[in-house]
Design a protein around this motif. Sequence first.
Motif, PDB file in Angstrom:
ATOM      1  N   SER A 125      27.623   8.696  -5.175  1.00 58.72           N
ATOM      2  CA  SER A 125      28.717   8.025  -5.883  1.00 58.72           C
ATOM      3  C   SER A 125      28.962   8.766  -7.189  1.00 58.72           C
ATOM      4  N   LEU A 126      30.172   9.287  -7.363  1.00 58.62           N
ATOM      5  CA  LEU A 126      30.566   9.850  -8.650  1.00 58.62           C
ATOM      6  C   LEU A 126      31.217   8.723  -9.437  1.00 58.62           C
ATOM      7  N   LEU A 127      30.412   8.013 -10.184  1.00 59.71           N
ATOM      8  CA  LEU A 127      30.887   6.811 -10.868  1.00 59.71           C
ATOM      9  C   LEU A 127      31.912   7.199 -11.932  1.00 59.71           C
ATOM     10  N   GLY A 128      33.029   6.506 -11.906  1.00 61.36           N
ATOM     11  CA  GLY A 128      34.147   6.831 -12.777  1.00 61.36           C
ATOM     12  C   GLY A 128      35.351   7.268 -11.974  1.00 61.36           C
ATOM     13  N   ASP A 129      35.133   7.688 -10.714  1.00 64.82           N
ATOM     14  CA  ASP A 129      36.250   8.085  -9.854  1.00 64.82           C
ATOM     15  C   ASP A 129      37.002   6.882  -9.295  1.00 64.82           C
ATOM     16  N   ALA A 130      36.277   5.765  -9.124  1.00 62.91           N
ATOM     17  CA  ALA A 130      36.887   4.558  -8.557  1.00 62.91           C
ATOM     18  C   ALA A 130      36.174   3.344  -9.140  1.00 62.91           C
ATOM     19  N   PRO A 131      36.824   2.183  -9.119  1.00 64.15           N
ATOM     20  CA  PRO A 131      36.154   0.973  -9.626  1.00 64.15           C
ATOM     21  C   PRO A 131      34.828   0.744  -8.906  1.00 64.15           C
ATOM     22  N   LEU A 132      33.824   0.379  -9.656  1.00 62.50           N
ATOM     23  CA  LEU A 132      32.485   0.256  -9.092  1.00 62.50           C
ATOM     24  C   LEU A 132      32.395  -0.861  -8.057  1.00 62.50           C
ATOM     25  N   GLU A 133      33.199  -1.899  -8.208  1.00 61.06           N
ATOM     26  CA  GLU A 133      33.099  -3.045  -7.304  1.00 61.06           C
ATOM     27  C   GLU A 133      33.504  -2.701  -5.868  1.00 61.06           C
ATOM     28  N   ASP A 134      34.090  -1.516  -5.667  1.00 65.24           N
ATOM     29  CA  ASP A 134      34.429  -1.106  -4.299  1.00 65.24           C
ATOM     30  C   ASP A 134      33.170  -0.865  -3.470  1.00 65.24           C
ATOM     31  N   THR A 135      32.110  -0.430  -4.103  1.00 64.77           N
ATOM     32  CA  THR A 135      30.882  -0.090  -3.363  1.00 64.77           C
ATOM     33  C   THR A 135      29.631  -0.804  -3.881  1.00 64.77           C
ATOM     34  N   TYR A 136      29.733  -1.516  -4.989  1.00 63.32           N
ATOM     35  CA  TYR A 136      28.581  -2.194  -5.586  1.00 63.32           C
ATOM     36  C   TYR A 136      28.911  -3.661  -5.853  1.00 63.32           C
ATOM     37  N   TYR A 137      27.877  -4.481  -5.794  1.00 64.30           N
ATOM     38  CA  TYR A 137      28.010  -5.884  -6.179  1.00 64.30           C
ATOM     39  C   TYR A 137      27.776  -5.993  -7.671  1.00 64.30           C
ATOM     40  N   LEU A 138      28.679  -6.635  -8.397  1.00 61.76           N
ATOM     41  CA  LEU A 138      28.541  -6.816  -9.838  1.00 61.76           C
ATOM     42  C   LEU A 138      27.942  -8.196 -10.112  1.00 61.76           C
ATOM     43  N   ALA A 139      26.798  -8.216 -10.751  1.00 57.50           N
ATOM     44  CA  ALA A 139      26.079  -9.477 -10.986  1.00 57.50           C
ATOM     45  C   ALA A 139      26.902 -10.406 -11.875  1.00 57.50           C
ATOM     46  N   LYS A 140      26.823 -11.708 -11.574  1.00 58.86           N
ATOM     47  CA  LYS A 140      27.564 -12.714 -12.344  1.00 58.86           C
ATOM     48  C   LYS A 140      26.734 -13.975 -12.481  1.00 58.86           C
TER      49      LYS A 140
END
Length: 333
Positions: free
Chosen positions: A104-119
């Motif tokens: 994953s080249l983070l910054g190329d696309a929103p992270l939530e497309d491939t990762y779960y964002l904790a809430k």
Amino acid sequence: MQSSEENIEKKWLGHFSDIHAIVGLCLVAVFLFGIIGLVSSKKTDRPSLMADVPVYYPATPPEAEPAPHDDTKTPAPDAVPEPAPEQNAPQPKQLANSSPAFISLLGDAPLEDTYYLAKSNGPRDFYGGRWAPENIETTADGTTFTVKKEDNPDVPFSIAEASTYKRYGYGRYEAIMQIGKGSGLVSAFFTYTGPYFGDPHDEVDIEFLGKDTTKIHFNYWRNGKRGKFATFDLPFDASEGPHLYAFEWLPDRITWYVDGVPFYASDLNDPSIPKTAGKMHFSHWTGIPQMRDWHGKPGFGDEAVTTVSCASFTPMGEDKRSCSDVYKEKKNS
């Protein structure tokens, strides 16, 4: 002259005296051995003072500079070369549920497309703030994970964490990161699974404390039991620029790397090496007041940022494009 009966009586008395002496010596010997045994057993049962000293595994090639280590630790002697694997020996199996290689080249696309964002709505467990998805942002330099002060005494901080949807097992994990600086902060790159997912608590960590970003911390857990953790001095300040951090998790050993240089390894066949595939996590947080003896009192101002610009996993035995390649390309350019 003495009679033969008197001579016989004296001989028997002499024999009895010798027997008593021998018996006495035996009793003394038994007593002494008993004391020695008791002392030995106490020494054996007593925890070793070296129990928490990490084993330094100097895996650096001869032409490279020696891997730095924490001067407060005692490095072990050079490791004995391991025998070459036998021909046609059975290869170790990958863990169940382990997913294929990814980068994953983070910054190329929103992270939530491939990762779960904790809430979460507020502090829980030992975390001192709410997990806030809005604290994770895509930028030109990578994905930022921000810890912020909040105007709410019940929820004094907002914090950030992301984890992969998929699980990963044996292989090499890499990330390019720049660490947030300030007392009270913790930045982490790790694999994890546990009771929440119906698994034992298995974990491999790389952690940084914002109060001293010239040090790096390594941990690992199997079924809730912690292995031989270690802390090392870095040859740089991790908050001043991006660096490549990695660990290679294999069935018989875990080895941690900084900028491609091996820093530390678990004991070979350590029973605390994890055996359950987990999710890759990135987190930036501050803890509840009880955690401050460890990470320090919050003193980072209104906010602090950890940036992750690359994440990758390469399964054991495979050779795929990874963050190492990205890091070399950026260095060369």
